[in-house]
Motif scaffolding. Structure first.
Motif, PDB file in Angstrom:
ATOM      1  N   GLU A 141       0.828  -1.206   0.000  1.00 45.27           N
ATOM      2  CA  GLU A 141       0.000   0.000   0.000  1.00 45.27           C
ATOM      3  C   GLU A 141       0.858   1.251   0.000  1.00 45.27           C
ATOM      4  O   GLU A 141       2.022   1.242   0.423  1.00 45.27           O
ATOM      5  CB  GLU A 141      -0.934  -0.011   1.211  1.00 45.27           C
ATOM      6  CG  GLU A 141      -0.234   0.039   2.562  1.00 45.27           C
ATOM      7  CD  GLU A 141      -1.216  -0.010   3.732  1.00 45.27           C
ATOM      8  OE1 GLU A 141      -0.856   0.529   4.791  1.00 45.27           O
ATOM      9  OE2 GLU A 141      -2.305  -0.582   3.566  1.00 45.27           O
ATOM     10  N   LEU A 142       0.279   2.330  -0.498  1.00 43.41           N
ATOM     11  CA  LEU A 142       0.960   3.626  -0.560  1.00 43.41           C
ATOM     12  C   LEU A 142       0.510   4.492   0.616  1.00 43.41           C
ATOM     13  O   LEU A 142      -0.561   4.276   1.185  1.00 43.41           O
ATOM     14  CB  LEU A 142       0.626   4.305  -1.889  1.00 43.41           C
ATOM     15  CG  LEU A 142       1.048   3.563  -3.157  1.00 43.41           C
ATOM     16  CD1 LEU A 142       0.631   4.362  -4.389  1.00 43.41           C
ATOM     17  CD2 LEU A 142       2.543   3.294  -3.171  1.00 43.41           C
ATOM     18  N   PRO A 143       1.287   5.519   0.988  1.00 46.52           N
ATOM     19  CA  PRO A 143       2.565   5.916   0.375  1.00 46.52           C
ATOM     20  C   PRO A 143       3.722   4.996   0.778  1.00 46.52           C
ATOM     21  O   PRO A 143       3.685   4.375   1.844  1.00 46.52           O
ATOM     22  CB  PRO A 143       2.768   7.326   0.923  1.00 46.52           C
ATOM     23  CG  PRO A 143       2.088   7.307   2.264  1.00 46.52           C
ATOM     24  CD  PRO A 143       0.881   6.437   2.079  1.00 46.52           C
ATOM     25  N   GLN A 144       4.723   4.960  -0.092  1.00 51.51           N
ATOM     26  CA  GLN A 144       5.974   4.277   0.232  1.00 51.51           C
ATOM     27  C   GLN A 144       7.096   5.314   0.186  1.00 51.51           C
ATOM     28  O   GLN A 144       7.224   6.048  -0.799  1.00 51.51           O
ATOM     29  CB  GLN A 144       6.257   3.151  -0.768  1.00 51.51           C
ATOM     30  CG  GLN A 144       5.283   1.986  -0.690  1.00 51.51           C
ATOM     31  CD  GLN A 144       5.594   0.903  -1.710  1.00 51.51           C
ATOM     32  OE1 GLN A 144       6.746   0.671  -2.039  1.00 51.51           O
ATOM     33  NE2 GLN A 144       4.555   0.252  -2.217  1.00 51.51           N
ATOM     34  N   ARG A 145       7.877   5.345   1.246  1.00 49.11           N
ATOM     35  CA  ARG A 145       9.006   6.271   1.319  1.00 49.11           C
ATOM     36  C   ARG A 145      10.224   5.487   1.790  1.00 49.11           C
ATOM     37  O   ARG A 145      10.233   4.955   2.901  1.00 49.11           O
ATOM     38  CB  ARG A 145       8.705   7.432   2.269  1.00 49.11           C
ATOM     39  CG  ARG A 145       7.573   8.335   1.796  1.00 49.11           C
ATOM     40  CD  ARG A 145       7.362   9.517   2.719  1.00 49.11           C
ATOM     41  NE  ARG A 145       6.366  10.453   2.193  1.00 49.11           N
ATOM     42  CZ  ARG A 145       5.076  10.417   2.500  1.00 49.11           C
ATOM     43  NH1 ARG A 145       4.611   9.491   3.361  1.00 49.11           N
ATOM     44  NH2 ARG A 145       4.245  11.299   1.978  1.00 49.11           N
TER      45      ARG A 145
ATOM     46  N   SER B 278       9.938   8.976  -2.715  1.00 48.18           N
ATOM     47  CA  SER B 278       8.582   8.904  -2.163  1.00 48.18           C
ATOM     48  C   SER B 278       7.609   8.669  -3.309  1.00 48.18           C
ATOM     49  O   SER B 278       7.691   9.351  -4.341  1.00 48.18           O
ATOM     50  CB  SER B 278       8.246  10.206  -1.436  1.00 48.18           C
ATOM     51  OG  SER B 278       6.881  10.232  -1.042  1.00 48.18           O
TER      52      SER B 278
ATOM     53  N   HIS C  45       3.422   8.160  -4.150  1.00 50.48           N
ATOM     54  CA  HIS C  45       2.004   8.157  -3.773  1.00 50.48           C
ATOM     55  C   HIS C  45       1.290   9.098  -4.734  1.00 50.48           C
ATOM     56  O   HIS C  45       1.916   9.744  -5.598  1.00 50.48           O
ATOM     57  CB  HIS C  45       1.806   8.580  -2.312  1.00 50.48           C
ATOM     58  CG  HIS C  45       2.401   9.889  -1.951  1.00 50.48           C
ATOM     59  ND1 HIS C  45       1.716  11.082  -2.062  1.00 50.48           N
ATOM     60  CD2 HIS C  45       3.647  10.204  -1.513  1.00 50.48           C
ATOM     61  CE1 HIS C  45       2.509  12.078  -1.675  1.00 50.48           C
ATOM     62  NE2 HIS C  45       3.680  11.568  -1.338  1.00 50.48           N
ATOM     63  N   SER C  46       0.002   9.227  -4.611  1.00 51.71           N
ATOM     64  CA  SER C  46      -0.785   9.973  -5.605  1.00 51.71           C
ATOM     65  C   SER C  46      -0.450  11.456  -5.649  1.00 51.71           C
ATOM     66  O   SER C  46      -0.681  12.115  -6.670  1.00 51.71           O
ATOM     67  CB  SER C  46      -2.280   9.782  -5.341  1.00 51.71           C
ATOM     68  OG  SER C  46      -2.619  10.233  -4.036  1.00 51.71           O
ATOM     69  N   ASN C  47       0.113  12.007  -4.574  1.00 54.43           N
ATOM     70  CA  ASN C  47       0.400  13.441  -4.522  1.00 54.43           C
ATOM     71  C   ASN C  47       1.895  13.767  -4.407  1.00 54.43           C
ATOM     72  O   ASN C  47       2.262  14.880  -4.021  1.00 54.43           O
ATOM     73  CB  ASN C  47      -0.351  14.089  -3.347  1.00 54.43           C
ATOM     74  CG  ASN C  47      -1.858  14.014  -3.519  1.00 54.43           C
ATOM     75  OD1 ASN C  47      -2.376  14.299  -4.592  1.00 54.43           O
ATOM     76  ND2 ASN C  47      -2.552  13.605  -2.468  1.00 54.43           N
ATOM     77  N   ALA C  48       2.755  12.810  -4.704  1.00 56.54           N
ATOM     78  CA  ALA C  48       4.206  13.057  -4.626  1.00 56.54           C
ATOM     79  C   ALA C  48       4.587  14.149  -5.628  1.00 56.54           C
ATOM     80  O   ALA C  48       4.204  14.100  -6.795  1.00 56.54           O
ATOM     81  CB  ALA C  48       4.976  11.773  -4.910  1.00 56.54           C
TER      82      ALA C  48
ATOM     83  N   HIS D  22       2.085   5.476 -10.233  1.00 61.14           N
ATOM     84  CA  HIS D  22       1.814   6.631  -9.374  1.00 61.14           C
ATOM     85  C   HIS D  22       2.976   7.629  -9.458  1.00 61.14           C
ATOM     86  O   HIS D  22       4.127   7.245  -9.715  1.00 61.14           O
ATOM     87  CB  HIS D  22       1.619   6.184  -7.925  1.00 61.14           C
ATOM     88  CG  HIS D  22       0.402   5.332  -7.729  1.00 61.14           C
ATOM     89  ND1 HIS D  22      -0.863   5.840  -7.637  1.00 61.14           N
ATOM     90  CD2 HIS D  22       0.270   3.980  -7.621  1.00 61.14           C
ATOM     91  CE1 HIS D  22      -1.730   4.861  -7.474  1.00 61.14           C
ATOM     92  NE2 HIS D  22      -1.070   3.715  -7.459  1.00 61.14           N
TER      93      HIS D  22
END
Length: 555
Positions: A440-444, A469, A471-474, A537
């Motif tokens: 699952e996201l986010p992944q950092r 990083s 995710h949908s808003n990176a 993403h």
């Protein structure tokens, strides 16, 4: 016999057959195998899977393993001698094939009585050699042929793809060479080796029967089965040493199961007689053996250790004369022989001792830098990863939209995935994200690790810090805040300037500078780079040359 490929040098050994060939109980065999350089992967009721070091291709089937174990268990010691009978078997090499796949060697082995297990063993050896020595057939490809329906002399040449038809193994219809690359499983898999070639290599007999289309597939005419008594071996490729090593391993294996080896007279573009099965000779200084291994073995113990490893060994004053059998492709230097002295002596027989070194150890500055940076990244919510320093040009440059630069190359890479030393960390982090798309996201994630920067004189070890990083808003702003946090915590000033790094989106990327010198890069990852890693993403990342800041961080 079909040509094959494999990904790992894991050898399947039949327990009963191994007991019969070695002449010892399977429990003792399994106890001793790890001591000659192997890992037992799994033990099944009838078979055992063993992974051998890739530098020992002679151990890639049960014949080679049995030969090595007989020496190690004091059953049959010393270097085996293989004789080659003279023949009038000829093979012509034409000029046409030189720009395509220039090298070929071969041999004939007669009077064989092959069982089903023998054939399985040969197929396994062939497949592993394609991978281990052949780099998935690029450098080496092997054909094994039943001689009963073909006639010497043979010809190795190159032809127009549509001008030649034959029935490949696994098919019942004739196809031209272009069709084989499009329709045959092996053609689809290995056709890339012949990419951009206008002519393709073929091997044919006196009557124009097609034996092989190297490095793709053999013809059905020469398929080997249990009725085969005489075999012709062809080995083609781009590297002469490698194809000769593969041939020697094959013919000695066939000799060990009762075959007689006959030479092949090659003429045309070059003239040679193969195989060459003479022992190579090394004179190794006994003083060097003792100094390198760090224990005081007697001359007799050194000699016996070498004979257990199937070398010929004779003491001559303060030197040992070592005869290396022709299947030992891994012996390139006296140090390789010294390593085998230790194996033959038995690592379990070495007594550990504490080094007599004065003083107290302390952390290196670069490790102290890493400790601080790891704490900062962890505090920012990033998970630390550790990746390999070995990579390849595709992962390091092409997949990152970057031009290929000079890198430190591995002289004898084990796989196509590990051919150079990395000089950045970001490519490895993208590979980690690619493998973890199911998470699952986010992944950092981040890494603080070693990279290699080649220079004119030498390769320089450096340490980088990189993070990414996804995710949908990176975006750029997120990564800029990470950079701000890092430099605030280490209390060092920095400036930003425009960047032309195509790994990142134009207008959303920046260089990091300190005292007017570039020390890093950050920004939003380019969509093409994301696509190259199957990522859907948005992602943003950075990389900093941490070693350039070590003095200021630690003072």
């Amino acid at each position: 016999m079909a040509e094959g490929g494999t990904n790992l040098p894991i050898v399947k050994l039949d327990k009963t057959r191994l007991e019969q060939e070695v002449g010892e109980d399977i429990d003792l065999i399994l106890e001793k195998i790890p001591m000659i350089g192997a890992d037992i992967e799994r033990i099944n009721p009838k078979e055992v899977d063993i992974e051998f070091f890739p530098n020992r291709p002679d151990l890639f089937n049960d014949i080679g393993v049995s030969r090595a174990l007989k020496g190690f268990l004091d059953i049959e010691k010393g270097a085996p001698v293989y004789n080659t009978e003279t023949s009038n078997h000829g093979l012509e090499v034409t000029k046409d094939v030189q720009p395509v796949r220039p090298e070929i060697v071969g041999a004939v082995v007669k009077d064989l009585k092959l069982s089903e297990k023998d054939i399985e063993s040969l197929v396994e050896l062939q497949e592993h050699l394609h991978w281990g020595l052949g780099r998935d057939r690029k450098k080496v490809s092997i054909g094994l042929h039943d001689l009963k329906d073909i006639n010497f002399p043979f010809k190795y040449t190159a032809v127009e793809p549509s001008s030649t038809e034959f029935t490949p193994l696994g098919f019942n219809e004739e196809m031209d060479l272009s069709e084989i690359l499009k329709k045959h499983e092996k053609g689809k898999k290995y056709g890339k080796i012949l990419k951009e070639k206008s002519r393709y290599p073929i091997l044919k007999d006196k009557d124009d029967k097609i034996l092989s289309f190297p490095p793709i597939i053999n013809g059905v005419t020469t398929e080997v089965d249990e009725k085969t008594s005489n075999i012709f071996i062809d080995v083609t490729g781009t590297d002469r040493d490698s194809i000769e090593d593969a041939l020697n391993i094959l013919v000695t294996s066939l000799s060990d199961i009762g075959g007689k080896i006959y030479d092949l007279q090659i003429h045309g573009v070059y003239n040679r007689k193969t195989p060459e099965l003479d022992h190579k000779t090394y004179n190794v200084d006994i003083k060097d053996i003792k100094e390198l291994l760090g224990f005081k073995a007697t001359k007799d113990e050194i000699k016996d250790s070498l004979k257990k490893m199937r070398f010929g060994a004779e003491i001559n004053g303060e030197n040992v004369k070592v005869n290396v059998p022709p299947y030992r492709a891994d012996i390139l230097h006296p140090h390789d022989i010294i390593e085998d002295v230790a194996i033959g002596y038995g690592y379990q027989n070495l007594k550990p001792r504490k080094p007599n070194i004065p003083g107290v150890g302390s952390s290196h500055d670069i490790e102290e830098t890493g400790k601080q940076l790891r704490e900062i990244m962890t505090g920012l919510g990033y998970l630390e990863v550790m990746t390999l320093t070995l990579t390849n040009e595709k992962n390091e440059y092409i997949n990152l939209n970057r031009e290929i630069k000079e890198s430190v190359e591995i002289e004898n890479p084990i796989t196509e995935e590990h051919t150079i030393l990395r000089n950045t960390l970001l490519p490895s982090l993208l590979e980690i994200l690619k493998l973890n798309q199911h998470r699952e996201l986010p992944q950092r994630i981040f890494e603080y690790g070693e990279v290699i920067h080649p220079t004119k004189e030498f390769a320089k070890d450096c340490y980088h810090l990189s993070g990414i990083s996804i995710h949908s808003n990176a975006n750029f702003s997120e990564m800029k805040s990470v950079i701000n946090a890092i430099f605030r915590e280490i209390n060092i000033d920095y400036e930003l300037s425009k960047s032309d790094d195509k790994s990142f989106i134009k207008g959303r990327r920046a260089e990091i500078k300190h005292k007017n010198k570039k020390i890093g890069i950050f920004g939003e990852i380019h969509p093409k780079v994301l696509q190259n890693h199957d990522l859907v993403h948005p992602a943003a990342g950075f990389e900093i040359e941490a070693n350039k800041l070590t003095n200021e961080i630690n003072n």
